[in-house]
Design a protein around this motif. Structure first.
Motif, mmCIF file in Angstrom:
data_model
loop_
_atom_site.group_PDB
_atom_site.id
_atom_site.type_symbol
_atom_site.label_atom_id
_atom_site.label_comp_id
_atom_site.label_asym_id
_atom_site.label_seq_id
_atom_site.Cartn_x
_atom_site.Cartn_y
_atom_site.Cartn_z
ATOM 1 N N SER A 195 22.305 8.299 -8.539
ATOM 2 C CA SER A 195 22.352 9.650 -9.095
ATOM 3 C C SER A 195 20.936 10.106 -9.401
ATOM 4 C CB SER A 195 23.200 9.688 -10.374
ATOM 5 O OG SER A 195 24.526 9.293 -10.103
ATOM 6 N N ASP A 243 25.966 25.132 -3.603
ATOM 7 C CA ASP A 243 27.296 25.452 -4.119
ATOM 8 C C ASP A 243 27.549 24.547 -5.329
ATOM 9 O OD1 ASP A 243 29.838 26.200 -4.620
ATOM 10 O OD2 ASP A 243 30.704 25.473 -2.726
ATOM 11 N N GLU A 244 27.450 25.128 -6.524
ATOM 12 C CA GLU A 244 27.608 24.343 -7.741
ATOM 13 C C GLU A 244 29.045 23.902 -7.974
ATOM 14 O OE1 GLU A 244 25.963 26.509 -10.940
ATOM 15 O OE2 GLU A 244 24.025 26.865 -9.961
ATOM 16 N N SER A 245 29.951 24.428 -7.184
ATOM 17 C CA SER A 245 31.350 24.033 -7.369
ATOM 18 C C SER A 245 31.654 22.686 -6.708
ATOM 19 C CB SER A 245 32.275 25.112 -6.793
ATOM 20 O OG SER A 245 32.049 25.266 -5.395
ATOM 21 N N ARG A 246 30.726 22.184 -5.934
ATOM 22 C CA ARG A 246 30.960 20.887 -5.297
ATOM 23 C C ARG A 246 30.994 19.799 -6.363
ATOM 24 N NH1 ARG A 246 26.418 20.654 -0.767
ATOM 25 N NH2 ARG A 246 27.363 18.591 -0.476
ATOM 26 N N GLU A 247 31.792 18.761 -6.085
ATOM 27 C CA GLU A 247 32.010 17.721 -7.092
ATOM 28 C C GLU A 247 30.723 16.999 -7.461
ATOM 29 O OE1 GLU A 247 34.866 15.069 -5.560
ATOM 30 O OE2 GLU A 247 36.573 16.399 -5.869
ATOM 31 N N ARG A 248 29.897 16.744 -6.499
ATOM 32 C CA ARG A 248 28.729 15.901 -6.754
ATOM 33 C C ARG A 248 27.566 16.677 -7.371
ATOM 34 N NH1 ARG A 248 26.072 13.910 -2.991
ATOM 35 N NH2 ARG A 248 26.667 15.297 -1.284
ATOM 36 N N ALA A 254 26.032 19.502 -10.220
ATOM 37 C CA ALA A 254 26.323 20.155 -11.501
ATOM 38 C C ALA A 254 25.007 20.590 -12.132
ATOM 39 C CB ALA A 254 27.067 19.210 -12.439
ATOM 40 N N ASN A 278 26.164 10.147 -6.603
ATOM 41 C CA ASN A 278 26.567 9.530 -5.332
ATOM 42 C C ASN A 278 25.798 10.149 -4.164
ATOM 43 O OD1 ASN A 278 27.890 7.822 -3.599
ATOM 44 N ND2 ASN A 278 29.758 9.070 -3.485
#
Length: 1435
Positions: free
Chosen positions: A276, A301-306, A308, A319
């Motif tokens: 990370s 795209d801040e909506s992606r899981e990885r 933030a 990851n």
């Protein structure tokens, strides 16, 4: 048609057997066959035969691998650490550990032990600044006895450093809803142990409050709940360590606009796939800035899981993948301002195997290949190991890409082979086993690891058969032999037993058992070419024929030698490089084995490590000593042999480091800070890069009280600062510092002085308010100046400036207590700023003083460009000053400046490599540039600036500064003794680094007492720019000290440091008589009983005869002196009347009534023999207390004691008084004459008390000596007249010139000789001999006084007096003189007396006459001298 049930039953049984043992490695080779034919009906007999064959004749592969491998570990000092490792196999496994490539001895180390599973346990990690025994790279090694060894991946054990903070948090104020950061900077390995506390309780981290990788705490969307006292702590490394507490204040939202400020931006970072990363972007301002991120110019795209965004703007990625690498940009927008900061994220991928090496069966003589294909980022490097040892590439082990080829297998090649891949992200390993089968055992089919050269051979292995095989091939011959290949041919075997016969050629290097095989390209072909052979080498070949039944008999071995390489030589073997000094290495090598003819030369190539450029030098032998290298520097060396065909094969590079030395430079930036009345803080910086010359071991600080020499105290430290305590109040102390290596201390800094306070200032209260605060606003900055508080008795340790728009608390700057002004930069135009200033000390902050200012509005740029100045001229004023002037076309014709323009002058030395300019500003049309280097060409250019407009640079003007005296001493002074003559030494040196002009000469000083005054050192002048000189006549078994001083047209430079040299204790026996004469024993009179010129040691002459001869010689000498005196008197009498009339005329012309003397040669006439008999006296010899400075052509300022500075009538009296006191005259030395001829050095002598002489300066007569020396024996031949005044110096003798007729001359008066003073100069065509000037006691001489002659037509003086051995017998009661500090006895020297000039020149000089009373006085003194000589000879 149905299959036979019984057949299926048999197959089923065997299939069960097959599946029961399918996991056994013995049958892995059959797995591909089973997978391909799982749905087909197999040949039962073939399977049965294969199974039985493998189980009975082929040894299976042994399962052997690591279950757990060690990983990189961060350990804590004093706590235990474990490195896991476990290996699995059917056979017993023995596990060992390596650290940094060396096996650990766990028996001798009670802190390390191996656990049952093979892991390594360190019970208590040890780690300190100078002792790090546990930190390093570890590797687990597993071994099965009698089978092989495998090694695990490597793992690095890192020990966390001592808990310390690189910075402390400071109190801050955050607006409600705003963002603020508290700094807590620690090293990277301490970051995981860093924690934050607020009001003594741990801070909970979430998406609003985050901790950066540097340790800093970021609070976004601040509220009153965030206010409090914060501190940073390091836990888990022993006792917790915390920072000072810093207060966070939360202020209400005032609505005042605040400019955008970057508190922490992203920086370049490197991570590994799967980890990370947190990219910080902490922005502060109002309105609260909106932060967006882009990757490679595309929005994230801040909506992606990885991904933030946390902490108000920082980007967190978990990851990581390889696609996440790229350029990240943080964009902040606060409505009225925007800001962008970018940083690169690099993602490394650990090595990963695409193809692993596989277990392999093979037979001897075969070639096999282990495949290994890896990928990773950055691309990994691959190395191979066999049974734990690294495989070194050779003729039989070759690496192609990542694969390993093993050629010509032998039985010892069996074992485990490992492919190890490594990059910055990690390392991996994979292993495979190689089993060598006997030749009568068939190999499993479809073995993929065999090379193409042996595939045909492997395909037809022996089997259970009784069919005949071919006989041996016939007539095997080498049809073509070259340097690197051999072509073999043969005939069909006598009994082929079939068709489609194939052939295999086995060959090996003579004397080795490693055999390789080469197959023919097709059936029936009876020739093959063996490639890649070594020239001039013997090989053994044999050929085997094969038919369908297998290989047959082998042919008789054939030995063939390749041809000699007729081209270039091979590599020079056994290259060895040894460092023998701080700047030299010695190399040696052997002659190339394949020399291919006579070696003409060897070329040695070398380069400094880290440099691409390579230098070379030609060497004829097999060894060489390389000098002139840098100290403590790594160099790479290689050697190439050359013959008539050109360069040969280069050797491998050999790297060696030169030895270390003491530092060559002093520490930098030495500063002293007086803390109170008894202590001073000393700070400094290390010496410049490249001057340490070794590993720094520490610093030596010396301090003393006062500015003069005194006993200094010494302190050793390894820090860059030192507190000196316990000092006296109100005293001046001086400090200097030097750096040290293992070789010793280097040069020291200059003495820096500081004075302690008379009384300690009061720090029991805070400082008062500063007495004044002034502000000067500009467009983007405000210049602040102030004065300290009125109460000077209170200690002030510094000042704090606060400023901001509308509020002074937005920004704070801390300044030193010495500072009195500060420029607040990066301000907004047309903005009102409030500024506060307060003093502080350890007790706290004092009362602030306030002021405010409004920055100026932004003015529109003037589009009209400025014209550059023209007519730039550089006028050289001195050796360090140049005046630069110019004209400005944009001014009126009168060139009067009426506006606010100013000019910038830049200059630098006119060297292409020098691109660094110095600048200065002025408001006039000229500027005087100072502090330049002497004798250096500079270039100057000018630029004009008005308001915000500037012109381009003008055309350059050049000027070369004048010369100045050298500012540094000659360097690299070395002294060596002349071979075969220990009394002669050669002294060599290098020019001074800062010559400041053309060197015109050198002065060599030498003495046996290093602490003697300068005027007591022996002086040797060296003319021109020669860098070597020979000094003769030294005393044996004596320590001499040498110094050298350089000279240019402006004068003398500083002296070099003293160099010590000790002469040998004895000299060759054949030199003793010629160099020393008769030796004087200690305790006896130092006057030799017989001179060299005596006949006491000649055969046939007795002592009485010798005495008679001596008496006769003395009488003859006295007679000659008397005759000369009578002649001189007669000449004086005949010219008395004429001179009397001239003197009257001269008196009439004089306004003062005093005599006027001239310096031309017409005014002075040298006598035939001039003896200062009125000064002759016999008394013990004492060392003269007065100095004898060396005079040069450089004008010397006159002083009150300098006779030449006084009027002639006063100086005359002073000189007479000076001669009565035995004062030593000053002396002039030539430096600009031609190089001297070889001369013989004169030795210091023991004589009677010296005669006083007058103070004379004169022009240099040609072919003369620098001065006279009294002697105790007569010379064998006459010597030429001296070009120096009589002094206590030793001289060098020269072969005499032909003797012209002697012409009488009239002596000049003593007063006129005393008046005359001139610089010593010489015609260019004259080559005078070099003299050794040895300042000693005022040695008196029977030499003529100095004579001033014209430099345009200098006369030549030669002696016509006979040689007379004076004072050949020892004189009782008379003390002998020692020459300066040279107290050893020296052989006596010959007396030299001047003669009159020839007649033609004498006629032009007879203008000076003498009075009768002066002549009578001189004659009376001469008679007294004769009586003294007679009294001496009668003894």
């Amino acid at each position: 048609m149905k299959p036979d049930p019984h057949l299926r039953l048999v197959w089923s049984e065997r299939l069960v057997l097959f599946h029961l043992r399918w996991t056994d490695p013995y049958f892995r080779a059959l797995r591909p066959c089973h997978e391909r034919n799982s749905n087909e009906l197999l040949d039962v007999s073939a399977v049965e035969r294969s199974v039985r064959f493998q189980s009975s004749d082929i040894r299976g592969f042994t399962p052997f691998q690591f279950v757990v491998e060690p990983v990189d570990t961060l350990a804590v000092r004093g706590l235990p650490a474990v490195l896991n490792c476990s290996a699995a196999s059917d056979a017993p496994v023995r596990v060992e550990w390596k650290k940094d490539g060396t096996f650990l001895n766990l028996v001798a180390d009670d802190r390390k032990r191996q656990l049952a599973d093979g892991s390594l346990l360190i019970s208590a990690v040890v780690h300190s600044k100078h002792n790090k025994p546990d930190e390093g790279v570890y590797q687990c090694v597993a071994t099965i006895d009698n089978l092989g060894t495998i090694s695990s991946r490597t793992a690095r054990l890192t020990v966390a450093g001592l808990p310390r903070f690189l910075s402390q948090p400071e109190g801050v104020s955050v607006r409600s809803g705003g963002t603020e950061m508290l700094s807590c900077e620690v090293t990277e390995e301490l970051a995981p142990f860093t924690r934050w506390e607020r009001d003594g309780r741990p801070v909970e981290l979430d998406g609003r409050v985050i901790q950066l990788p540097s340790g800093a705490l970021v609070i976004s969307n601040g509220s009153q709940s965030d206010a409090g006292l914060y501190r940073c702590s390091i836990d888990g490394l022993g006792p917790a360590k915390t920072t000072d507490e810093a207060q966070l204040q939360v202020s209400a939202d005032s609505g005042v606009e605040e400019k955008l400020e970057t508190l922490q931006g992203p920086v370049a970072v490197v991570k590994v796939v799967g980890e990370s990363v947190l990219l910080p972007c902490v922005m502060k301002g109002y309105p609260v800035p909106v932060i967006r991120w882009t990757l490679n110019d595309r929005p994230i795209d801040e909506s992606r899981e990885r991904f933030a965004v946390i902490g108000g703007g920082s980007l967190q990625i978990v990851n990581l993948t390889e696609e996440d690498a790229g350029i990240y940009v943080c964009q902040a927008d606060s409505g009225n301002m925007t800001s962008e900061i970018q940083a690169e994220l690099t993602v490394h991928v650990p090595p990963r195997f695409l193809t692993r090496p596989s277990n392999t069966y093979a037979q001897e003589s075969m070639d096999i290949i282990f495949e290994c294909d890896v990928t990773g980022s950055p691309p990994p490097t691959v190395k191979w190991m066999k049974d734990g040892d690294t495989v070194i590439p050779s003729d039989y082990f070759r690496m192609k890409q990542h694969n390993l080829q093993v050629l010509g297998l032998v039985k010892s090649d069996e074992g485990f082979y490992q492919c190890l891949a490594e990059n910055d992200a990690g390392n991996v390993q994979a292993s495979a086993q190689l089993i060598i089968l006997d030749l009568d055992v068939a190999l499993p089919s479809a073995v993929p690891s065999l090379t193409d050269a042996t595939t045909d051979h492997v395909a037809s292995g022996p089997s259970e058969r009784n069919d005949p095989t071919p006989s041996a091939p016939r007539d095997v011959v080498a049809s073509l032999v070259s340097t690197r290949f051999i072509k073999l041919t043969w005939r069909l075997p006598a009994e082929p037993h079939g068709e489609n016969i194939t052939y295999s050629v086995f060959y090996s290097l003579e004397g080795t058992n490693r055999e390789r095989v080469e197959n023919t390209s097709g059936p029936g072909e009876m020739q093959v070419t063996i490639q890649n052979l070594v020239p001039d080498t013997k090989y053994t070949f044999r050929v085997v024929a094969s038919n369908a039944n297998g290989p047959g008999e082998s042919s008789t071995p054939l030995t063939v030698a390749t041809q000699l390489e007729v081209q270039v030589p091979g590599p020079a073997p056994n290259l060895q490089v040894v460092s023998v000094g701080t700047s030299s290495v010695t190399l040696s090598w052997d002659r190339p084995v394949t020399g291919n003819g006579e070696i003409q030369t060897y070329r040695l190539f070398y380069s400094e490590k880290g440099r691409d450029s390579e230098q070379d030098v030609d060497v004829t032998g097999l060894s060489y000593t390389m000098t002139g290298l840098k100290t403590f520097t790594e160099y790479s060396f290689r050697v190439v042999a050359y013959n008539k065909h050109g360069p040969g094969v280069s050797t491998e590079d050999v790297v060696v480091r030169t030895l270390s030395d003491v530092p060559s430079a002093a520490p930098q930036n030495l500063t002293l800070e007086v803390l109170n009345s008894t202590s001073i803080m000393v700070r400094w910086q290390p010496p410049p890069t490249g001057t340490l010359n070794g590993e720094l071991t520490g610093y030596r600080l010396r301090y003393r009280k006062g500015l003069r020499r005194a006993d200094a105290a010494e302190i050793s430290t390894s820090q860059l600062f030192q507190l000196i305590e316990g000092l006296e109040k109100g005293k001046v102390y001086t400090v200097r510092v030097s750096a040290s290596t293992v070789n010793g201390s280097g040069p020291t800094t200059e003495w820096i002085a500081a004075e302690t306070f008379e009384n300690d200032l009061d720090e029991s209260q805070v400082p008062g308010v500063p007495s004044s605060l002034h502000v000067r606003p500009l467009v983007n900055r405000i210049v602040v100046s102030w004065t300290p508080p009125e109460n000077q008795d209170v200690l002030v340790r510094g000042y704090k400036i606060g400023y901001g728009i509308g509020s002074p608390h937005a920004h704070t700057v801390t300044l030193d207590y010495k500072q009195r002004f500060y420029s607040i930069d990066n301000l907004d135009p047309s903005s009102h700023y409030v500024i506060t200033l307060k003093a502080f000390n350890n007790m706290g902050e004092g009362i602030p003083i306030y002021n405010s200012a409004t920055t100026r509005p932004q003015s529109a740029p003037d589009p009209t460009p400025m014209l550059p100045p023209v007519g730039v001229q550089a006028t050289v004023l001195s050796h360090d000053t140049v005046k630069v002037s110019w004209a400005d076309n944009s001014l009126a014709k009168n060139q009067k400046i009426t506006d606010s323009r100013y000019y910038t002058i830049r200059w630098k030395t006119n060297i292409p490599a020098n691109t660094k300019y110095k600048t200065a500003n002025t408001t006039t049309l000229f500027h005087t540039v100072t502090a330049l280097k002497p004798n250096t060409l500079y270039e100057f250019s000018v630029m004009v600036t008005k308001s915000r407009r500037s012109s381009t640079w003008s055309m350059t003007a050049h000027g070369t500064t004048f010369e100045s005296i050298p500012s540094s001493a000659p360097k690299d002074v070395t002294v060596i003794s002349k071979e075969g003559n220990p009394r002669i030494i050669n002294i060599n040196w290098q020019p001074p680094t800062e010559a400041n002009g053309k060197i015109t000469g050198y002065i060599i000083y030498y003495s046996t007492d290093v602490d003697a005054e300068v005027h007591d050192w022996v002086v040797e002048p060296v003319l021109g720019n020669r860098l070597t000189h020979q000094i003769q006549g030294l005393t044996l078994d004596t320590t001499y000290y040498y110094k050298i001083q350089a000279r240019n047209s402006k004068g003398m430079g500083p002296m070099s440091d003293a160099v010590q040299f000790h002469t040998p204790k004895a000299e060759p026996s054949d030199k003793m008589s010629s160099d020393q004469g008769l030796q004087v024993k200690p305790g006896h009179p130092t006057l030799p009983e017989h001179g060299i010129g005596s006949n006491i040691d000649k055969p046939g002459i007795t002592g009485r005869q010798e005495k008679r001869v001596l008496v006769i010689v003395v009488i003859v000498s006295v007679g000659v002196f008397t005759i000369i005196a009578v002649i001189a008197g007669a000449v004086l009498c005949t010219r008395r009347s004429n001179s009397h009339q001239k003197k009257k005329r001269a008196a009439c012309k004089s306004s003062t009534g005093s005599h006027k003397y001239k310096n031309s040669s017409k005014d002075l006439n040298p006598p035939d023999l001039w003896i200062h008999h009125e000064r002759l006296e016999l008394k013990p010899m004492d060392k003269s207390p007065e100095p004898n400075p060396v005079m040069t052509e450089t004008p010397i300022p006159r002083t009150a004691q300098d006779p030449a500075a006084e009027p002639s009538h006063q100086r005359r009296g002073h000189e007479a008084e000076e001669s009565r006191r035995g004062g030593r005259p000053k002396m002039m030395m030539p430096f600009d004459s031609q190089p001297p001829q070889p001369v013989i050095s004169a030795h210091p002598i023991h004589s009677l008390d010296h005669l006083h002489h007058h103070h004379h300066h004169y022009h240099l007569p040609p072919r003369g000596y620098l001065h006279h020396q009294i002697s105790l024996r007569a010379p064998a031949t006459p010597s030429v007249f001296s070009d120096r005044p009589p002094s206590a110096e030793s001289v060098r003798n020269q072969a005499p010139a032909p003797e012209p007729p002697v012409a009488p001359s009239q002596p000049s008066t003593t007063a006129e000789h005393q008046k005359t003073e001139a610089l010593i100069k010489e015609e260019p065509s004259i080559n005078p001999p070099t003299a050794h000037v040895r300042p000693t006691h005022p040695l008196k001489s029977f030499a003529a006084p100095a004579i001033t002659v014209s430099t345009h037509n200098p006369p030549t003086y030669e002696t016509t007096l006979p040689s007379t051995p004076l004072l050949a017998q020892p004189v009782p009661g008379v003390k002998t003189a020692s020459i300066g500090t040279l107290i050893r006895a020296r052989a006596p020297m010959a007396v030299t007396v001047p003669s009159a000039p020839d007649q033609s020149e004498t006629s032009t000089m007879l203008d000076t006459t003498y009075e009768t009373d002066e002549l009578s006085e001189e004659m009376a003194h001469l008679e007294g001298l004769m009586k003294d000589l007679n009294a001496i000879t009668t003894d």
